[in-house]
Write an enzyme that holds these catalytic residues in place. Structure first.
Site, PDB file in Angstrom:
ATOM      1  N   SER A 184       0.845  -1.193   0.000  1.00 43.49           N
ATOM      2  CA  SER A 184       0.000   0.000   0.000  1.00 43.49           C
ATOM      3  C   SER A 184       0.882   1.245   0.000  1.00 43.49           C
ATOM      4  O   SER A 184       1.670   1.430  -0.929  1.00 43.49           O
ATOM      5  CB  SER A 184      -0.952  -0.029   1.205  1.00 43.49           C
ATOM      6  N   THR A 185       0.812   2.077   1.035  1.00 39.90           N
ATOM      7  CA  THR A 185       1.563   3.330   1.080  1.00 39.90           C
ATOM      8  C   THR A 185       3.056   3.091   0.876  1.00 39.90           C
ATOM      9  O   THR A 185       3.657   2.263   1.543  1.00 39.90           O
ATOM     10  CB  THR A 185       1.340   4.024   2.434  1.00 39.90           C
ATOM     11  N   HIS A 211      -2.697  -1.036  -3.451  1.00 40.70           N
ATOM     12  CA  HIS A 211      -3.825  -0.133  -3.252  1.00 40.70           C
ATOM     13  C   HIS A 211      -3.614   1.108  -4.119  1.00 40.70           C
ATOM     14  O   HIS A 211      -2.717   1.909  -3.854  1.00 40.70           O
ATOM     15  CB  HIS A 211      -3.943   0.267  -1.785  1.00 40.70           C
ATOM     16  N   MET A 306      -0.314   1.024   5.387  1.00 38.43           N
ATOM     17  CA  MET A 306      -1.083   1.287   6.598  1.00 38.43           C
ATOM     18  C   MET A 306      -2.124   0.193   6.804  1.00 38.43           C
ATOM     19  O   MET A 306      -2.634  -0.383   5.849  1.00 38.43           O
ATOM     20  CB  MET A 306      -1.792   2.635   6.486  1.00 38.43           C
ATOM     21  N   ASP A 309      -4.425  -4.999   5.986  1.00 35.55           N
ATOM     22  CA  ASP A 309      -4.809  -5.786   4.817  1.00 35.55           C
ATOM     23  C   ASP A 309      -3.672  -6.736   4.431  1.00 35.55           C
ATOM     24  O   ASP A 309      -2.520  -6.314   4.280  1.00 35.55           O
ATOM     25  CB  ASP A 309      -5.137  -4.851   3.645  1.00 35.55           C
TER      26      ASP A 309
END
Length: 367
Positions: A184-185, A211, A306, A309
């Site tokens: 993600s991030t 993401h 973050m 998931d």
């Protein structure tokens, strides 16, 4: 100590909106706003902000030019790009990431959006993550990235030229394992420290769940395809898994697998269900789908991001006898998703990002 932020955007309305969003968090102080790249360079030199939010399309000096000069003149500053949700915006955003931008947030629509509050939580989280990276003791991630680059990442487009056209049929596409990577991030830059170092003859198919907005995943897949020895594309319904092929889950859809009842093939299916996941695509949904079909022949990798998931998916893969690899805190931009996997017992191997390609190859060859 508050996080000092400089907001850069040519729209007065957007500057005001970004300031209002950021200042809802007590840990953030917007020290100034700039209307273009030249103004941003001047104020950055004067105010020494921790983080700069930078628009891409601006008069006088555009965002990419400004970014290059910022990182040359103030190399310690962290920059979060604010991009439009367009194909052109996606391409430029990934160019900014290559130049050294920390991460990006995508505007919900257009240059000025009344719905900017939709990305408010993401913007605050990424500004905080960027500030944490700035204040982290220098050397760990940078040293790893330089070590990876010294291994010889090919220039843009080199591997596509070497491989030739994608339409060439390759015999014997049977493969040993499926590698599913969740991130993600901070994902785009982290993935570029891993995927280009996987060999073309990797005895596995690779699925990446990043993401990312729907308009960004196709451009991102093309960028990976230019840099990687494996062939990468944005996954489409009906695509067949094959050795040496990589797929990026499209934004706005979960990627799951199904067995072809007529032949011994495994196909990709795209679905909107379950609809109640925090992220679509969801790492957990894909990991559970892969391990259901491949069991111990699954390699799970969870990188920076973050939340949690993918943590449950990693546990399921490990319980099935597969191999699981989590990014170490020393290189993770945000040590959220990997930490959750580790704490739940879902990580067999914990490694910094620049070692993960090697761990993936070892895991594929283990079975």
């Amino acid at each position: 100590m508050s996080i000092r932020v400089l907001v850069v955007d040519d729209s007065a309305m957007m500057r005001k909106a970004l300031r209002q969003i950021l200042e809802t968090d007590l840990d953030i102080e917007v020290v100034a706003a700039a209307r273009d790249g030249e103004d941003a360079l001047k104020k950055a030199q004067e105010l020494s902000p921790d983080v700069i939010t930078l628009d891409i399309n601006m008069p006088v000096m555009d965002g990419l030019t400004c970014l290059s000069l910022l990182l040359e003149q103030i190399p310690e500053v962290q920059v979060v790009m604010v991009s439009s949700l367009t194909q052109e915006g996606a391409i430029t955003t990934f160019e900014a990431m290559e130049l050294g931008a920390f991460d990006y947030v995508a505007k919900p629509s257009g240059t000025v959006s009344a719905n900017l509050h939709i990305v408010g939580r993401e913007l605050i989280a990424k500004v905080k993550a960027a500030a944490k990276r700035k204040r982290r003791r220098p050397g760990s991630r940078l040293a790893g990235r330089n070590a990876s680059r010294s291994a010889g990442r090919p220039p843009l487009g080199a591997n596509r030229a070497e491989r030739g056209d994608h339409s060439i049929l390759v015999p014997d596409r049977a493969f040993r394992k499926v590698v599913v990577i969740g991130v993600s991030t901070g994902g785009p830059s982290t993935l570029m420290e891993i995927l280009p170092y996987l060999p073309a003859d990797l005895d596995a198919s690779v699925i990446v769940v990043q993401h990312m907005p729907p308009t960004f995943t196709n451009s991102f897949a093309k960028r990976l395809d230019d840099y990687c020895h494996l062939r990468f594309s944005e996954a489409k319904a009906g695509d067949k898994l094959a050795r040496g092929e990589g797929f990026v889950a499209p934004g706005g859809h979960h990627l799951v697998l199904k067995k072809n009842a007529l032949r011994d093939d495994v196909l990709i299916r795209l679905t909107s269900q379950p609809a109640n996941t925090l992220f679509i695509p969801s790492v957990d949904v894909t990991m559970h789908s892969v391990v259901e079909l491949f069991g111990k022949r699954t390699v799970g990798v969870l990188l920076t991001g973050m939340g949690s998931d993918g943590a449950d998916g990693m546990v399921a893969i490990r319980q099935a006898g597969g191999v699981t690899i989590a990014e170490d805190a020393s290189t993770a931009v945000v040590f959220g998703m990997p930490r959750e996997a580790i704490e739940r017992g879902g990580a067999e191997i914990v490694a910094p990002s620049h070692q993960i390609a090697r761990e993936i190859v070892k895991a594929v060859n283990r079975w």
